[in-house]
Motif scaffolding. Structure first.
Motif, PDB file in Angstrom:
ATOM      1  N   THR A 112       0.706 -27.825  -2.908  1.00  0.00           N
ATOM      2  CA  THR A 112       1.540 -28.719  -2.107  1.00  0.00           C
ATOM      3  C   THR A 112       2.541 -27.906  -1.289  1.00  0.00           C
ATOM      4  OG1 THR A 112       3.248 -28.919  -3.801  1.00  0.00           O
ATOM      5  CG2 THR A 112       1.395 -30.491  -3.904  1.00  0.00           C
ATOM      6  N   LEU A 113       3.166 -28.560  -0.340  1.00  0.00           N
ATOM      7  CA  LEU A 113       4.177 -27.889   0.474  1.00  0.00           C
ATOM      8  C   LEU A 113       5.354 -27.441  -0.400  1.00  0.00           C
ATOM      9  CD1 LEU A 113       4.961 -26.973   3.310  1.00  0.00           C
ATOM     10  CD2 LEU A 113       5.988 -29.221   3.673  1.00  0.00           C
ATOM     11  N   VAL A 133      -9.065 -23.282   6.161  1.00  0.00           N
ATOM     12  CA  VAL A 133      -8.243 -24.475   5.982  1.00  0.00           C
ATOM     13  C   VAL A 133      -8.800 -25.339   4.851  1.00  0.00           C
ATOM     14  CG1 VAL A 133      -7.320 -26.539   7.098  1.00  0.00           C
ATOM     15  CG2 VAL A 133      -7.526 -24.421   8.393  1.00  0.00           C
ATOM     16  N   GLU A 134     -10.136 -25.505   4.804  1.00  0.00           N
ATOM     17  CA  GLU A 134     -10.744 -26.329   3.750  1.00  0.00           C
ATOM     18  C   GLU A 134     -10.461 -25.754   2.360  1.00  0.00           C
ATOM     19  OE1 GLU A 134     -12.983 -25.658   6.516  1.00  0.00           O
ATOM     20  OE2 GLU A 134     -12.293 -27.541   7.351  1.00  0.00           O
ATOM     21  N   HIS A 159       3.898 -25.564   6.951  1.00  0.00           N
ATOM     22  CA  HIS A 159       4.069 -24.340   6.171  1.00  0.00           C
ATOM     23  C   HIS A 159       4.784 -23.266   6.995  1.00  0.00           C
ATOM     24  CE1 HIS A 159       0.766 -26.545   4.305  1.00  0.00           C
ATOM     25  NE2 HIS A 159       1.117 -25.961   3.170  1.00  0.00           N
ATOM     26  N   ARG A 202      -8.017 -24.957  16.109  1.00  0.00           N
ATOM     27  CA  ARG A 202      -7.208 -26.184  16.073  1.00  0.00           C
ATOM     28  C   ARG A 202      -6.998 -26.666  14.642  1.00  0.00           C
ATOM     29  NH1 ARG A 202      -8.439 -30.163  20.913  1.00  0.00           N
ATOM     30  NH2 ARG A 202      -7.476 -31.476  19.341  1.00  0.00           N
ATOM     31  N   GLU A 203      -7.949 -26.356  13.759  1.00  0.00           N
ATOM     32  CA  GLU A 203      -7.814 -26.738  12.350  1.00  0.00           C
ATOM     33  C   GLU A 203      -6.551 -26.140  11.725  1.00  0.00           C
ATOM     34  OE1 GLU A 203     -11.335 -25.353  10.409  1.00  0.00           O
ATOM     35  OE2 GLU A 203     -12.068 -27.390  10.178  1.00  0.00           O
ATOM     36  N   HIS A 204      -6.150 -24.996  12.204  1.00  0.00           N
ATOM     37  CA  HIS A 204      -4.997 -24.293  11.627  1.00  0.00           C
ATOM     38  C   HIS A 204      -3.674 -25.006  11.913  1.00  0.00           C
ATOM     39  CE1 HIS A 204      -7.984 -21.118  11.127  1.00  0.00           C
ATOM     40  NE2 HIS A 204      -7.192 -20.679  10.168  1.00  0.00           N
ATOM     41  N   ARG A 205      -3.710 -26.084  12.707  1.00  0.00           N
ATOM     42  CA  ARG A 205      -2.493 -26.878  12.914  1.00  0.00           C
ATOM     43  C   ARG A 205      -2.006 -27.465  11.591  1.00  0.00           C
ATOM     44  NH1 ARG A 205      -4.171 -31.097  17.268  1.00  0.00           N
ATOM     45  NH2 ARG A 205      -5.995 -30.990  15.956  1.00  0.00           N
ATOM     46  N   TYR A 206      -2.914 -27.574  10.642  1.00  0.00           N
ATOM     47  CA  TYR A 206      -2.559 -28.053   9.304  1.00  0.00           C
ATOM     48  C   TYR A 206      -1.406 -27.236   8.718  1.00  0.00           C
ATOM     49  CZ  TYR A 206      -2.964 -28.839   4.275  1.00  0.00           C
ATOM     50  OH  TYR A 206      -2.691 -29.112   2.964  1.00  0.00           O
ATOM     51  N   PHE A 207      -1.308 -25.977   9.098  1.00  0.00           N
ATOM     52  CA  PHE A 207      -0.300 -25.080   8.540  1.00  0.00           C
ATOM     53  C   PHE A 207       1.054 -25.154   9.251  1.00  0.00           C
ATOM     54  CE2 PHE A 207      -4.302 -22.873   7.328  1.00  0.00           C
ATOM     55  CZ  PHE A 207      -4.146 -22.998   5.954  1.00  0.00           C
ATOM     56  N   LYS A 248      -6.836 -26.391   1.477  1.00  0.00           N
ATOM     57  CA  LYS A 248      -6.630 -27.797   1.111  1.00  0.00           C
ATOM     58  C   LYS A 248      -7.197 -28.078  -0.278  1.00  0.00           C
ATOM     59  CE  LYS A 248      -6.643 -29.926   5.711  1.00  0.00           C
ATOM     60  NZ  LYS A 248      -7.401 -30.812   6.617  1.00  0.00           N
TER      61      LYS A 248
END
Length: 182
Positions: free
Chosen positions: A23-24, A14-15, A74, A66-71, A18
């Motif tokens: 961007t999306l 994820v890092e 996407h 849980r970090e993958h919630r960033y996606f 980012k």
């Protein structure tokens, strides 16, 4: 046979993603190009095969946190964004492997409550290297089409060998390889 796509989503950093600054909107455009390319390949194979060729997707989510919630935005874009409507529907099934037992339980509870269980999306909590022991997956895939990390017999050397038909200039070589694996 159908075309098979394999993606390792759980191993994405994820890092690092980012930090890439994508961007999306850029992701959406790249996804659109990818879907258009897939559409051209499917059209080519369908024309040669004289039937509609679809594709199946194996998503390896082992290692997702849980970090993958960033996606989530996407994933929403992939499911219902511009990329998904720029080409004809040719999706056969999606297999999510390496799903945690808790995530699978939550999915099962949600779908049974809502009453919308997808016949095209299947979740499997088995370790990805053991998915061929599952009778549903074993019935759909030959071990010769799956990479070693999924319990198959296709080595990365075979998949990326420079003599692989995907890198040939003659379209008939590509079709011959597709035909030999279906």
């Amino acid at each position: 046979g159908n075309l098979l796509s394999y993606e390792k989503c759980g191993s994405i950093s994820v890092e690092t993603f980012k930090a890439s600054g994508i961007t999306l909107e850029e992701y959406s455009k790249l996804l659109q190009y990818r879907k258009e390319c897939m559409s051209m390949v499917l059209h080519f194979l369908s024309t040669k095969e004289r039937k509609v060729v679809k594709y199946s997707l194996i998503l390896n989510v082992e290692g997702a946190t849980r970090e993958h919630r960033y996606f989530l935005p996407h994933m929403k874009e992939q499911k219902s964004g511009v990329g998904s409507i720029c080409s004809p529907a040719a999706w056969h099934k999606t297999y999510l492997v390496g799903v945690s037992p808790i995530a699978k339980l939550i999915y099962d509870i949600h779908t049974s409550t809502v009453g919308k269980r997808s016949q095209k999306t299947k979740l499997f909590s088995e370790k990805p290297s053991e998915i061929l022991q599952n009778s549903t997956i074993a019935a759909d895939f030959s071990p010769y089409l799956l990479p070693v990390e999924l319990g198959g017999k296709l080595s990365s050397q075979e998949a990326f060998d420079a003599t692989h038909p995907c890198f040939a200039s003659e379209s008939d070589l590509l079709y011959a390889k597709y035909k030999s694996t279906s």
